[in-house]
Each structure stands twice: as C-alpha cells, then as structure tokens.
Design a protein around this motif. Structure first.
Motif, PDB file in Angstrom:
ATOM      1  N   PHE B  29       0.796  -1.144   0.114  1.00 24.04           N
ATOM      2  CA  PHE B  29       0.048   0.223   0.105  1.00 24.04           C
ATOM      3  C   PHE B  29       0.957   1.475   0.058  1.00 24.04           C
ATOM      4  O   PHE B  29       1.875   1.549   0.510  1.00 24.04           O
ATOM      5  CB  PHE B  29      -0.744   0.050   1.106  1.00 24.04           C
ATOM      6  CG  PHE B  29      -2.048   1.147   1.313  1.00 24.04           C
ATOM      7  CD1 PHE B  29      -3.023   1.006   0.394  1.00 24.04           C
ATOM      8  CD2 PHE B  29      -1.641   2.342   2.214  1.00 24.04           C
ATOM      9  CE1 PHE B  29      -4.054   2.260   0.581  1.00 24.04           C
ATOM     10  CE2 PHE B  29      -2.608   3.131   2.181  1.00 24.04           C
ATOM     11  CZ  PHE B  29      -3.723   3.387   1.343  1.00 24.04           C
ATOM     12  N   THR B  53      -2.513   7.394  -4.190  1.00 21.69           N
ATOM     13  CA  THR B  53      -2.588   6.455  -2.959  1.00 21.69           C
ATOM     14  C   THR B  53      -3.350   5.201  -3.682  1.00 21.69           C
ATOM     15  O   THR B  53      -4.304   5.360  -4.532  1.00 21.69           O
ATOM     16  CB  THR B  53      -3.457   7.130  -2.034  1.00 21.69           C
ATOM     17  OG1 THR B  53      -2.637   8.212  -1.447  1.00 21.69           O
ATOM     18  CG2 THR B  53      -3.674   6.267  -0.932  1.00 21.69           C
ATOM     19  N   GLY B  54      -2.798   4.010  -3.148  1.00 22.02           N
ATOM     20  CA  GLY B  54      -3.396   2.690  -3.857  1.00 22.02           C
ATOM     21  C   GLY B  54      -2.271   1.531  -3.548  1.00 22.02           C
ATOM     22  O   GLY B  54      -1.354   1.969  -2.648  1.00 22.02           O
ATOM     23  N   THR B  55      -2.284   0.764  -4.346  1.00 21.53           N
ATOM     24  CA  THR B  55      -1.640  -0.642  -4.296  1.00 21.53           C
ATOM     25  C   THR B  55      -0.782  -0.559  -5.615  1.00 21.53           C
ATOM     26  O   THR B  55      -0.910  -0.464  -6.493  1.00 21.53           O
ATOM     27  CB  THR B  55      -2.388  -1.859  -4.173  1.00 21.53           C
ATOM     28  OG1 THR B  55      -3.254  -1.593  -3.286  1.00 21.53           O
ATOM     29  CG2 THR B  55      -1.647  -2.883  -3.965  1.00 21.53           C
ATOM     30  N   LYS B  78      -5.881   1.708  -7.701  1.00 21.11           N
ATOM     31  CA  LYS B  78      -6.857   2.319  -6.669  1.00 21.11           C
ATOM     32  C   LYS B  78      -8.002   1.402  -6.093  1.00 21.11           C
ATOM     33  O   LYS B  78      -7.872   0.493  -6.486  1.00 21.11           O
ATOM     34  CB  LYS B  78      -7.488   3.596  -7.249  1.00 21.11           C
ATOM     35  CG  LYS B  78      -6.740   4.747  -7.655  1.00 21.11           C
ATOM     36  CD  LYS B  78      -7.291   5.879  -8.536  1.00 21.11           C
ATOM     37  CE  LYS B  78      -7.739   5.322  -9.732  1.00 21.11           C
ATOM     38  NZ  LYS B  78      -8.318   6.286 -10.714  1.00 21.11           N
ATOM     39  N   GLU B  79      -8.357   1.831  -5.042  1.00 23.82           N
ATOM     40  CA  GLU B  79      -9.427   0.944  -4.303  1.00 23.82           C
ATOM     41  C   GLU B  79     -10.219   0.458  -5.202  1.00 23.82           C
ATOM     42  O   GLU B  79     -10.997   1.097  -6.145  1.00 23.82           O
ATOM     43  CB  GLU B  79     -10.298   1.832  -3.093  1.00 23.82           C
ATOM     44  CG  GLU B  79     -10.497   0.789  -2.190  1.00 23.82           C
ATOM     45  CD  GLU B  79     -11.192   1.807  -1.178  1.00 23.82           C
ATOM     46  OE1 GLU B  79     -12.082   1.091  -0.272  1.00 23.82           O
ATOM     47  OE2 GLU B  79     -11.226   3.111  -1.218  1.00 23.82           O
ATOM     48  N   GLY B  80     -10.379  -0.905  -5.181  1.00 22.99           N
ATOM     49  CA  GLY B  80     -11.441  -1.831  -5.878  1.00 22.99           C
ATOM     50  C   GLY B  80     -10.789  -2.259  -7.374  1.00 22.99           C
ATOM     51  O   GLY B  80     -11.337  -3.224  -7.851  1.00 22.99           O
ATOM     52  N   GLU B  81      -9.746  -1.706  -7.618  1.00 21.48           N
ATOM     53  CA  GLU B  81      -9.083  -2.159  -9.002  1.00 21.48           C
ATOM     54  C   GLU B  81      -8.226  -3.419  -8.729  1.00 21.48           C
ATOM     55  O   GLU B  81      -7.644  -3.474  -7.703  1.00 21.48           O
ATOM     56  CB  GLU B  81      -8.238  -0.902  -9.656  1.00 21.48           C
ATOM     57  CG  GLU B  81      -8.891   0.167  -9.844  1.00 21.48           C
ATOM     58  CD  GLU B  81      -8.120   1.349 -10.422  1.00 21.48           C
ATOM     59  OE1 GLU B  81      -8.813   2.160 -11.102  1.00 21.48           O
ATOM     60  OE2 GLU B  81      -7.052   1.460 -10.029  1.00 21.48           O
ATOM     61  N   THR B  82      -8.175  -4.274  -9.656  1.00 18.27           N
ATOM     62  CA  THR B  82      -7.251  -5.275  -9.507  1.00 18.27           C
ATOM     63  C   THR B  82      -6.244  -5.553 -10.651  1.00 18.27           C
ATOM     64  O   THR B  82      -6.266  -4.426 -11.499  1.00 18.27           O
ATOM     65  CB  THR B  82      -8.208  -6.859  -9.630  1.00 18.27           C
ATOM     66  OG1 THR B  82      -8.678  -6.903 -11.022  1.00 18.27           O
ATOM     67  CG2 THR B  82      -9.219  -6.905  -8.695  1.00 18.27           C
TER      68      THR B  82
END
Lengths: 328, 444
Positions: B29, B53-55, B78-82
C-alpha cells in the motif's frame, strides 16, 4: 499481620478510602440497610450515612450512568453490580460512554469510577448468576479490568482502582469472598497492569485468574512433592495485560497452560497464548501450548454439573502432568 | 483506471535515470507523495514521490535498470481495482508487438502445445537460474507471476517437515544438527529440544569415507559457525590492505619495568606488554578517527568510544572480549580489566556485553614465535592490528651507522580499504611507532 477474608479486605479498602477522600461514595442495589447481596458493605451506611452509601433502583444502566455522571463532576464513585451477569444491562454505558469519554473529549475529561462485580460459579446460583464475563470486558480499550485472587491483592488493587483516573471493572469472585489471608491495616496499593508470580517453578508456566490461581497453587504444591515445579502466574489485571512477565516465564519453562473459569471459546487464554507464541519466547516452547477454560455451556444449577462445567483441581493436575510428561 | 507511475524528469537536460532501489514492492500500500523508490540522475540521487494513493502493481523496471524519463515504471491500483484492470500493452521491451519466445519442452510431454513465455518472464528466469520448461503456465503463456510462484514453491519445499517443537528447531539450528536425523521422543515422534541436545552430543562419532578417505566429522558448534560466517563475510566484503612496521621496544620495555616497580609496591598485578600496547593503540585511534570506524554502505560511523577487542584463545574457540572506553583508562586499569576478561574467557564466563561494541581489535600471536601475520578484520570494525613476536636483533641506531642489538616488534595492520586509505593506515602505524618508542609522547 491481621488476617482478613477477601470480602473484608475489599470492605476495608472502601472504608479507609472513604475516610481518606470525601469524594468517594458507594452506590448500588441493597447496599445500605441490607449490606449488599454478599454483605460486603455491611455497616457502611451507619458509618457514612445515606449521602455516601446510596441505594439505587433496580437498573444497572442507571447505576453505571449515575457513576459516570458523578465522576465527570469530580466525584470518585464505587458502584456495585450485584452479580457480574447484570453488567450486560449497563454495557452501553460502560463501553460506549465510560470507556470513550476521555478520548472523545480530547483528554479534557476522565471517568474515575470503579464498578465492582462479583462473578463466577460454585454457589448454586445457576446460569444467570454464575458467569465469568471478564473476557468480554477485556475487549474494550479505555476500560481497566482487575481480577484479584487473594485478600491482599484485593485491598491493594481496590485502592489503586479508586485512585486511577480511568473507568475500572473490578471483578470479584463470590467463592473467594470467604477465603482468608494476611492483609496489612495500612494504606498500600498494588500497581495496575502488573502480574505476579505467585509461585516460582522451572517446569511449566500456568497462568490463571481469581479462583483458578488458588486451585492451581494447590495442584502445584502437590506436584512439587514429585519433583514437578509449576510456576503460577496471576495477571491480577486482565486489561492491560502484563504479557512481559508471562513471556519471560515461558522462555524459562518452555511450557504454558492457561486456566480460567470463563468459557473457553473466546476466553482470555487465547489472548495470552497469542501473545506468547508471537513473541521471542516462541523459540523456547517445547510442548503444545494449551488452555483449560470453562465448558462452552451455560452454568448448570445441578451441583455436580456445576462443578463439571468449570476447571477443577483434578483437571488442572491432569493437564500439567500431560504437558510436563510429554504426553500431549 | 490504474494510475501510471511515470519516471519523472528532474533536470532540464535529463534523458534517463537509474533506479537505485525500490523501497516498496508490488502489492504494498502506498500513499500519495510518499517516497517509493530512489533514482540516480547524472547529478544526484533523488527520492521519487508516489503519484497516487493505492496499491503498487506491476513494477516494470527493477533496481539497477536505466529508464528513459516519462516511461511508465509501475502502476498504482486504486481502491477496488485489480491486476486485471492494468493495460495489456505496457510491458517493458520494445512494445509494438509483444515478443513471444518459444521454450523447449522436455520430451516427456510431446503432445503439449509449445509453451511460450513473456519477455519479462524469460529475463526473470535467466536471472534466477530457473529452467523455464519446468515452470507451469497459468494461461497461454508463462508470465512473470508464474515464474515467481515457481521460485517461491521451490523455496518453501526447503522447509523441514519434521514434527518438532519450536525449541527443538532452535536448538537444531544453533547446534547444526539436521532435524530429520533426530528421533523424537514426544507424542507421535515429535522432536523435543532434549532429543536434539542428545543427538548433538552423539554426533562426533562417525568417521565417514568420502571418496575413500577417512575423516572425523566434527559438527559446527554455534560459536564455530559464527566465526566462520563472520570471517567469510569480512574477507569477501571488505577489501583488506595490510601494512607492516617494525618498532624498537627498548623504551616501551623500560617504561613497563618502571611501572612494574610501582604497581608491585601497590600489590597490583604486573603490567603486560599487551596492556601497554592497548593504551598506545587507544591513543593512536583518537588521533586517527577513521581507524575507529564502521562502514555502513552509504555512510561511515566514526565511533566516539574507543572499545578495543583483544582476540583471546578460549577452550570453546576464539573469543574477543572488549575493553570499553580505553582512551579514558590508565595502563594499570587496562591491565586489571584485561586480566579479568582473559580469565573469564578461559572459564567461558564472558557475558554478552563483554564481547559486544568493539571498534578495533588487537590479535597477538607473538608468544608462539610468529614474527608477523595478517589478520582478518572483525566486522563491523574497519581495522585489526596483528602483533608479532619481539626479537632481539641488530639494527642501525644512529646516523654514524652504529649497530646495536635491540628488541624489535613487528606490527601488521589490516584495514578495510573502503574506509581507510593507505595513507591513513600509514599515519596510524607511524603514531603507534612514536607511542611505543617514546611512551612519554602520550603525555603531550
């Protein structure tokens, strides 16, 4: 040194602290004329009067909420919940109000109250009057959970509890009330959050609370005659938990058993064990790490079944023998 | 859409940057503006801030790669993305059409369709020494993820699946005993620490015949293992230079005699040559701070304390007890502490703090008649002084070429050339010569 019962030691602590500090007062159901369900506050109404020994309606939420309000205004209330089982009625006050106020008001206020509550089985009081709910209370940051096993610890910890600026759950054990021990007349305190090695030993560490401390010491004395030396640790305070003393001990003995009367599932033994196996003591563990809790059932009324529902000395002994003898 | 992480341009005329190191890895993260990697331009090393911000995902360039500016080097999910949200095209090497390289399959599976691999998987396999034909593909091609999974599977197979308590595993590790060779006395054959201890005691027996030659096999003790690891590390990692000087010990011997007349009156133990040597070394270390230092990769620690270790033969192996704060001690105090440490080393009673915190080591083999030798630096120190024997020999003592017989000592300094230049080492040695040939200079 004078010998007092566990109950008398707590009464002496309340009595002396009320003499010393006029902000301290008691409230609870039947604690005045009747002296409380177990007689702990016997004589205190006559000594301190109705202003400072206050009878309340049968409403635990009201008792705790009143104590919170009084403590916010500078008093030092000590509330009695007749049976620990009833604290569940006041859990919202305890958890959502008392435990959080200091933090939600940016440290500008605090809730210096003590809520006494006798728990535990063994009195034939059945499912709704026999529980050990200390594991439940441990889950709430902001609370302190104290759980003494001896008259000496009970007095010293009660004085620390009243003088502490945080809300304290003071968990007593109704079967311990009559046990006796030496208690100094003087004013002395025992630090909160510090465990005590009740008995040193090299072969296994047993961590136990309240009445299980007494049972484990009996077993330890018996096994000592056979050369098995059991180290008995009483955390005394469950929240905050003194994991260091426990971890250091396990690093010495290499074996750990945790004994409590509270139901095994979700009990605080899991907390102790997780702290130990995740610590540097891991490399010194030389046998499975075990817990012996109460059975996962409501405490039965039947005398025999009630005994069978919580750990007794024979089971503690059996567990220790199996672990030390390499049988598990 | 995942946010592309673009190699920024820091200088007007900058075309590329070299990645020094990623401080985050894929799956971590990361926060906006947080430093996630360090790059080097032709001018400076710079921490690169994260664009979102994210992974962190799909790092396309690794440490050491030279990357053109504005090139995508990774993505931030980002949040929710793979990983499935990542664009397909953006793989490193010339990207117009993904290059697909066939991999030879073992003959055992002739009917299988030819398996191909992505360039990054091929590169990774080459770097890690992985045979690509053994890597199972999760899709139609072997991807980087497949290679990573294969490598991590191989590693996890190295775990010893023996039922053993944590304490038994620790004792096995420390004593060098193979757990799978130990018979467990616990329930269901579980190995307990006592079993490993017993096994460790019984091991030295076997005489094996490897290629027909007999040898007694001695398992490594924990201390032998530590010595082996540290010496190998030191000799491989730090470039050693060695300088030798000879010292006329006449004055040092006279000084020692005068000291001894005095300490004997006080009922104190006689001063040894080593104690005097330590005093002079401490004095010279204070004058040459780089000799009393440690190399940290990106910096050098010049230690404020002068803590001198003295290599001491002990029954269990070489021990190096450390005298702390020597620059503040007199010779007599050094002498007494040294005697105490040496005695405790022989009796195996040294505590951990007695052997920690050294900043310089002295090793003396003079008593065996060794004229001079080169010692291996004791990391993380940067230098070690090898003390040889004192030999009475004729030397020229003045400008008239007069020859006299004098006690001559040979000193050899091994120094880590990353920290210590030859001239620094030479100055230190010449200070030692001054201090030993004229001990009164220490008063100056």
């Amino acid at each position: 040194m004078p010998e007092l019962s566990y109950l008398e030691a707590i009464r002496q602590a309340l009595w002396q602290e009320m003499k010393r500090d006029e902000r301290v007062f008691l409230l609870g159901e039947d604690i005045g004329r009747y002296g409380g369900a177990f007689g702990l506050t016997h004589g205190m109404l006559d000594e301190f009067g109705e202003e400072r020994v206050r009878e309340t309606p049968i409403s635990e939420a009201t008792i705790v909420a009143t104590a919170i309000g009084a403590s916010l205004l500078g008093m030092r209330p000590v509330a009695e919940i007749m049976f620990m089982d009833f604290i569940l009625l006041a859990l919202d006050q305890m958890v959502n109000q008392a435990a959080k106020m200091h933090f939600m008001f940016g440290g500008r206020t605090s809730v210096p109250m003590v809520v006494r509550m006798p728990g535990g089985s063994g009195s034939g009081a059945a499912s709704q009057h026999s529980q050990s709910l200390e594991s439940v209370l441990m889950h709430f940051p902001g609370l302190i959970v104290i759980n003494p096993s001896t008259p000496y610890d009970a007095k010293g910890l009660m004085l620390s509890a009243i003088r502490n600026p945080n809300p304290v759950c003071f968990v007593e054990h109704k079967i311990l009330y009559k046990t006796k021990g030496e208690v100094p007349e003087d004013d002395y305190t025992i630090p909160i959050g510090v465990a005590e090695i009740k008995r040193p030993g090299r072969d296994i560490t047993v961590v136990a609370n309240n009445i299980m401390v007494i049972k484990t010491i009996h077993v330890a004395e018996k096994l000592s005659k056979e050369g098995i030396e059991v180290e008995v640790i009483d955390p005394r305070t469950l929240l905050p938990l003194d994991t260091k003393t426990i971890i250091d001990s396990v690093a010495r003995t290499g074996r750990l058993l945790v004994v409590h009367e509270a139901c095994q599932t979700g009990g605080w033994a899991g907390e102790v064990i997780a702290s130990v196996v995740g610590s540097p003591a891991f490399d010194y563990i030389d046998a499975p790490v075990r817990r012996l809790g109460g059975k996962d059932i409501p405490i039965p009324y039947n005398r025999g079944l009630e005994m069978a529902a919580v750990p007794q000395e024979a089971e503690i002994e059996q567990e220790i023998r199996a672990l030390v003898g390499g049988k598990i | 859409m995942p946010v592309p992480f673009i190699m920024p341009k820091f200088d007007m005329d900058q075309e590329k940057a070299t990645i020094i190191s990623w401080s985050k890895k894929e799956g971590d993260f990361v926060k906006f503006d947080e430093s996630v990697l360090t790059v080097e331009t032709e001018k400076v090393a710079i921490d690169v801030p994260c664009p979102a911000t994210g992974t962190l995902a799909r790092i396309l360039f690794k440490d050491g790669d030279v990357v053109p500016v504005t090139k995508v080097i990774a993505y931030i999910l980002k949040e929710g993305e793979t990983l499935a949200d990542l664009p397909n095209a953006d793989l490193p090497t010339p990207p117009s059409k993904p290059e697909v390289v066939p991999v030879s399959k073992p003959v055992a599976a002739p009917q299988a369709a030819p398996v191909t691999a992505t360039p990054i998987a091929i590169r990774m396999a080459k770097e890690e020494g992985v045979d690509l034909s053994r890597v199972p593909a999760s899709g139609d091609r072997i991807t980087r993820e497949d290679v990573e999974r294969f490598i991590s599977d191989q590693k996890s197979k190295g775990r010893v699946t023996v039922a053993a308590t944590p304490a038994a595993r620790r004792v096995a590790r420390e004593s060098g005993v193979a757990l799978e060779t130990v018979a467990g006395s616990g329930p269901r054959g579980r190995v307990q620490s006592v079993d490993v201890v017993t096994a460790a005691k019984s091991i030295p027996v076997p005489t094996t015949t490897v290629s027909g030659r007999e040898a007694e096999i001695v398992p490594l003790t924990s201390i032998r293992r530590t010595i082996a690891e540290r010496m190998q590390q030191s000799f491989q990692e730090s470039p050693h230079i060695a300088l030798t000087v000879e010292v006329d010990m006449t004055e040092a011997e006279n000084t020692r005699k005068r000291f001894n007349t005095q300490v004997e009156k006080l009922g104190q133990p006689r001063i040894t040559v080593t104690a005097l040597m330590i005093k002079v070394v401490a004095w010279a270390l204070v004058r040459n701070p780089y000799m009393n230092a440690s190399f940290n990769g990106n910096s050098i620690s010049l230690w404020k304390d002068v803590n001198i270790g003295v290599a001491t033969a002990a029954p269990q192996g070489l021990m190096v007890p450390v005298l702390k704060g020597v620059d503040h001690l007199g010779v007599s105090e050094i002498n007494m502490r040294l005697l105490d440490l040496a005695e405790r080393a022989r009796e195996n009673k040294l505590k951990l703090e007695d052997v920690q915190g050294g900043t310089f080591t002295i090793s003396n083999l003079g008593m065996f008649g060794i004229r001079q030798f080169r010692a291996v630096i004791n990391p993380p120190e940067s230098a070690i002084l090898a003390v040889g024997s004192v030999v009475r020999q004729p030397i020229v003592v003045d400008e008239q070429d007069r020859v006299e017989v004098r006690p001559i000592l040979s000193l050899t300094l091994s120094a880590d050339h990353r920290v210590i230049d030859g001239i620094v080492a030479a100055r230190f040695l010449s200070d030692l010569v001054v201090g030993l040939e004229a001990p009164s200079m220490l008063l100056l």
